[in-house]
Scaffold this active site. Structure first.
Site, short mmCIF file in Angstrom:
data_model
loop_
_atom_site.label_atom_id
_atom_site.label_comp_id
_atom_site.label_asym_id
_atom_site.label_seq_id
_atom_site.Cartn_x
_atom_site.Cartn_y
_atom_site.Cartn_z
N SER A 1 -13.99 5.60 91.65
CA SER A 1 -15.33 5.29 92.16
C SER A 1 -16.40 6.09 91.43
O SER A 1 -17.56 5.66 91.38
CB SER A 1 -15.42 5.58 93.66
OG SER A 1 -14.58 4.70 94.35
N GLU B 1 -23.60 1.35 100.90
CA GLU B 1 -22.19 1.21 100.53
C GLU B 1 -21.29 0.95 101.74
O GLU B 1 -21.34 1.69 102.73
CB GLU B 1 -21.69 2.48 99.83
CG GLU B 1 -20.26 2.33 99.33
CD GLU B 1 -19.62 3.65 98.89
OE1 GLU B 1 -18.81 3.60 97.95
OE2 GLU B 1 -19.90 4.70 99.47
ZN LIG Z 1 -10.68 4.82 96.10
#
Ligand SMILES: [Zn+2]
Ligand SMILES: *[C@@H]1O[C@H](CO)[C@@H](O)[C@H](O)[C@H]1NC(C)=O
Ligand SMILES: *[C@@H]1O[C@H](CO)[C@@H](O)[C@H](O)[C@H]1NC(C)=O
Length: 584
Positions: free
Chosen positions: A132, A327
């Protein structure tokens, strides 16, 4: 230094001689005879005249649509959404599960499905499978970097982000997440460190203690423990030092602060907000949607709505609008845990949030673009699973996901904290009744499954997810990430600019271009001020370049400390991590 395993150069740096290797084709010299050339020449003249005639006609008719101008002029907002770890199969599974549950026809799709515009290639500079941090660096800086990098490049120099540049250009800025606000995705917009595990340092930078000063106007999410001094009682802190970042945020940088549901409610859906605002509603992650209680935690869509209300209100008399990143952080966690029960609810909550953002944008009198994408897929999710040697049926069973009342994570905690773990009889009854029947909705557990739960009683999350996944005939190939292309969703100019298959960096570049931001200027300022601040090698960004170079395994080791217990087990190197951000 981490060596790129494959070239990380952009395609325009790939020379002709390399191209056949990449494409598998050999470029051939095409010989055209004179007749072909003549025909082509005549065609070119006719086509050019045609284009001129058509464009003159349209201009005279005043038909040129204003919205084709990119970037548009006037005031603008960007709502950028990240569905962390959501791959294409997550959509199929969630859509089918919802259709089954609500008895809907097969063409009744998710809101996201109606707004798909393209796909994103996700590899990082040092791996075909990104994490990420590298994923969000592609969005925030528009550049590829290594797994673990928080808006720093492969040479460990900081890169200016769209949020920082937006703030500099007069926009208001916000971050809304369901995990720790110091986790990789939000960190990449508001901090620069050499490795994502430096969450204490990320918290400091996010409130404004770094070369650019405060750049974030609003932060809502979890991760309170990185803001509280290590002397805080009851294990509420996970900082390695005694700095009180919440206090610093309030006294040095002027933040207002809320820390729970009651505090969130005083914001009145964003109508009673004093910016800058820091809202930290959980010690680490906000619970999964399936486990979340309204009275204890706000939902993703509630936080996102409050945020855009506050940001649009704060910019109503300004020439600049706002940039916000929202998010759905924990779709990824459900993928790591291989928990389809948790994941479908996370995706549905994200879909609902996306719908609210799009509807708000379409009603707003400020031009607002909404773009949504994932950083990567997590879990290698497949909608079908061969359980036996015989050729499998073509099916999977959504009904199984409907029986469960809690996530594997929640039930694993119930089991691990069961007060009679050593009482064989009580444990047996608890597992069969509370965990399997009441919790997972599994009425036909085998003796072997009960035994597996007893064997893993202090860390049963994977076992629980497997019991459900097998019954649903849902497959998983990894407890980590996968390299599959992920979907891009959006409205407005995103449609024209991000349709088709894109590199993840194109999404960051789209935001930059839409808001007409100067990221290079921010990079220069960071580098200049950063070096001036610290003599020793940009040490404000965490572990210095020299330290990393001396210890080349450091990056791999630190990445393993994330989502990594499985990976570390397999490697057989259970090296110590700085601290475990995920207590589960
Ligand atoms: Zn992850
Ligand atoms: C509005 O917010 C302030 C803090 O900024 C708080 O003191 C006040 O109680 C809030 N108003 C309402 C009606 O909740
Ligand atoms: C789900 O619940 C229903 C009704 O309680 C039950 O008939 C079914 O067997 C359950 N499914 C599983 C996989 O145990």
């Amino acid at each position: 230094m981490s060596q790129p395993i494959l070239s990380s150069r952009p395609s325009d740096e790939i020379s002709d001689s390399e191209e056949p290797l990449l494409s598998g084709r050999i470029k051939q010299q095409i010989r055209r005879d004179k007749w072909t050339q003549l025909v082509l020449f005549v065609w070119a003249v006719v086509a050019t005249v045609g284009v001129v005639v058509v464009s003159v006609f349209y201009q005279n008719a005043g038909n040129e649509p204003a919205q084709t101008k990119f970037p548009p002029s006037g005031k603008r907002n960007v709502i950028f959404m990240v569905s962390d770890g959501m791959g294409p199969t997550s959509l199929h599974v969630t859509r089918s599960w919802k259709q089954y549950t609500d008895d809907l026809p097969y063409d009744k799709t998710l809101f996201l499905d109606k707004h798909i515009i393209g796909t994103s290639r996700t590899r990082s500079s040092n791996s075909l499978v990104t994490d990420s941090a590298a994923g969000a660096t592609a969005f925030s800086c528009g550049k590829k970097s290594y797994n673990g990098a928080i808006s720093v490049l492969p040479d460990h120099s900081p890169c200016g982000t769209v949020l920082e540049a937006a703030k500099k250009a007069g926009y208001k800025t916000g971050l809304v997440v369901t995990t720790r606000i110091t986790d990789a995705t939000p960190a990449c917009f508001s901090a620069h460190v050499n490795m994502r595990s430096e969450e204490d340092r990320i918290a400091e930078q996010q409130i404004g203690d770094y070369p650019l000063g405060r750049v974030v106007d609003l932060m809502l999410g979890g991760g309170r423990c990185h803001f509280l001094p290590s002397s805080t009682p009851d294990g509420e802190s996970c900082r390695n030092d005694d700095r009180d970042i919440i206090n610093e945020a309030q006294t040095k940088f002027g933040f207002s602060y809320v820390s729970n549901r009651a505090g969130f409610d005083t914001l009145h859906k964003g109508k009673n907000v004093s910016l800058p605002l820091l809202g930290l509603f959980a010690k680490t992650d906000i619970p999964y949607e399936i486990d979340r209680k309204d009275k204890d935690y706000p939902a993703l869509w509630e936080m996102a709505e409050a945020a855009i209300t506050a940001l649009s209100d704060a910019t109503k008399d300004s020439d600049q609008g706002f940039f916000i990143m929202v998010e759905g952080s924990r779709i990824d966690h459900a993928g790591h845990a291989n928990d389809p029960v948790a994941q479908v609810r996370e995706v549905l909550a994200y879909d609902k949030t996306f719908k609210k953002m799009v509807e708000w944008a379409e009603k707003s009198d400020v031009q607002t673009v909404v773009v949504s994408t994932s950083d990567h897929e997590t879990g290698g999710l497949t909608a079908a699973r061969q359980l036996h040697a015989e050729y499998p049926d073509y099916l999977w069973y959504p009904s199984v996901l409907n029986n469960a009342t809690h996530s594997g994570e929640y039930l694993a905690t119930q089991l691990a904290t069961f007060p009679h773990l050593d009482d064989e009889k009580k444990l047996d009854r608890f597992i069969r009744k509370e965990i399997l029947v009441e919790g997972l909705g599994v009425l036909d557990a085998s003796e072997d499954e009960v035994k597996r739960l007893k064997d893993t009683k202090t860390s049963a999350s994977y076992t629980l997810s497997d019991i459900v996944s097998r019954r649903a005939q849902i497959g998983w190939t990894t407890h980590g990430h996968s390299g599959v292309d992920v979907n891009i969703y959006g409205i407005g100019p995103a449609l024209a600019k991000l349709s088709g298959n894109h590199e993840n960096t194109d999404i960051g570049k789209f935001i930059r271009d839409y808001l007409e931001l100067d990221l290079e200027a921010i990079t220069k300022e960071l580098t200049h001020k950063g070096i001036k601040n610290a003599d020793e090698d940009l040490s404000w960004m965490g572990k210095s370049l020299a330290d990393i170079t001396e210890n080349p395994n450091w990056i791999t080791n630190q990445v393993d400390c994330y989502h990594g217990e499985f990976k570390r087990e397999v490697r057989g190197v259970l090296h110590p991590c700085a601290h475990q951000p995920h207590p589960q």
